[in-house]
Motif scaffolding. Sequence first.
Motif, short mmCIF file in Angstrom:
data_model
loop_
_atom_site.label_atom_id
_atom_site.label_comp_id
_atom_site.label_asym_id
_atom_site.label_seq_id
_atom_site.Cartn_x
_atom_site.Cartn_y
_atom_site.Cartn_z
N LEU A 255 48.76 39.22 35.30
CA LEU A 255 48.66 40.15 36.43
C LEU A 255 48.70 41.59 35.94
O LEU A 255 49.49 41.96 35.09
N GLY A 256 47.80 42.38 36.52
CA GLY A 256 47.74 43.79 36.19
C GLY A 256 46.89 44.12 34.99
O GLY A 256 46.74 45.31 34.64
N GLU A 257 46.29 43.12 34.33
CA GLU A 257 45.46 43.36 33.16
C GLU A 257 43.98 43.26 33.51
O GLU A 257 43.58 42.46 34.35
N ASP A 290 40.33 42.44 41.15
CA ASP A 290 39.85 43.67 41.77
C ASP A 290 39.21 44.54 40.69
O ASP A 290 39.91 45.08 39.83
N ALA A 291 37.88 44.65 40.73
CA ALA A 291 37.14 45.46 39.76
C ALA A 291 37.57 45.14 38.33
O ALA A 291 37.81 46.03 37.51
N GLY A 292 37.68 43.85 38.03
CA GLY A 292 37.98 43.39 36.69
C GLY A 292 39.44 43.14 36.39
O GLY A 292 39.77 42.48 35.40
N THR A 293 40.34 43.63 37.23
CA THR A 293 41.78 43.48 36.99
C THR A 293 42.33 42.31 37.79
O THR A 293 42.13 42.23 39.01
N THR A 294 43.03 41.41 37.10
CA THR A 294 43.68 40.28 37.78
C THR A 294 44.85 40.80 38.60
O THR A 294 45.77 41.40 38.06
#
Length: 455
Positions: A255-257, A290-294
């Motif tokens: 998450l967050g990457e 979202d735009a590539g970020t999990t």
Amino acid sequence: MSELSTASRVLDLVRATAGAEAEAEALVHHSAEALTRFANSAIHQNVADATTTVRLRLHLDGRTATGSTTVTDADGLASLVERTVAAARLTPVDEGWAGLTPPSPLGSENGFDDATAGAGPDERAARVRAFVDAAGGLETAGYCRTFYRSGAFANTAGQSVSGRAAGADMDGIARDNGVDGVARLAGERLATLDGATLGARAAAKARAAGAAIELPPGRYPVVLEPDAVSDLLNNLAMYGFNGRSFAHGESFARLGEAQFDPAVTIVDDPSGLLPFDLDGTPLRPLTLVDAGTTTSVTHDRRSAAEAGASTTGHSSAISFVWGPMAHQPAMRPGPAAATAAVESGPTAPSARPLVANLERGLLITDFWYTRVLDQKSLVMTGLTRNGVWLVENGEVVAAVSNMRFTQNYPQALGPGQVLGIGAEAVPIPDRWAGHRITAPALHLASWNLTGNASG
């Protein structure tokens, strides 16, 4: 008796049988499905089935048991409660019990199409006829399906919700000299299924797939049509964005990457489904990437409690065994592109602009028999199916024999790997009746093809 009244009646029986301290939830679910199948270019089966099921989950003295019945009269409900209470008293203590869903309002009501819910065999047969006629004499087979769902949920914590849903899908092949072309579509309205368009697309693929050449194994740039992309999304949802797999360290998700290309946004879209899950949690759209970020993984109440998170409304009949999975994963389409110069041929409309930009690579219609080789990294193996073509300088130049592949799915969608996304996301029928996966075509920098399918 209405479905909500039936659910409330079950809770009253629980209180009378097990006492006021028992925690209980009741789900009444009605499912009606009608299917028109065709083979050898003729309808050979019209079937319809309707079932109402009452499911009770009971937590008593720290122990949990679940029971169900399709006998919904007074005696059937009483028997359900008695059996479930008896089972709860014999089961081990449930250390993972996450409690009941508190009172929570549903979101905005999804559109419901009465015409689809009430569609008869003549309306499905008309679409089959259009499919067969559009195939221009090729042998055809497939199905057209309509379904209706309604349900009500109530629990002893005060949650009480109900809803209904309808939908339709069609899946067919056309065969030319033993070579198949395919076309599929799902939707919330039967009126959106155009049998003629689907039949013509399947026939064009079959006719263009003859005299296939063989290519050596290797990494090829590819354009994946929506049918193939739906397999990526399904497996990402099943193994990657699964909250239990994530909590157990068995998922690639971080998450967050920025694990995906910035062009990639994946959501779970619950439109057209009953508006609550098996725990009674209202369904909401959930952004997974979202735009590539999990950004999220899916949770039911049990997996959320284990992970120290909140439920996302993904409890289902299989989540206790397989973990909570996205109901209807969908990838956002790309920006509109200029009309492609490439002729239609075997290429789906949503993939044509991407094929026009492919210098040398493969156009792939479909994947099948995909299996996990490594769950955590999500390395998959499988076969291409229903049409593969060599593309040079934006033009389809030859059919290619089906090939085996071994591919890390998240890596294929990783930063810098997505060279284009189709401007149309197509709803593809999922393996679970009444669900769909919404996928655009994708232009990917690399796909690892490991050999000829017959080798």
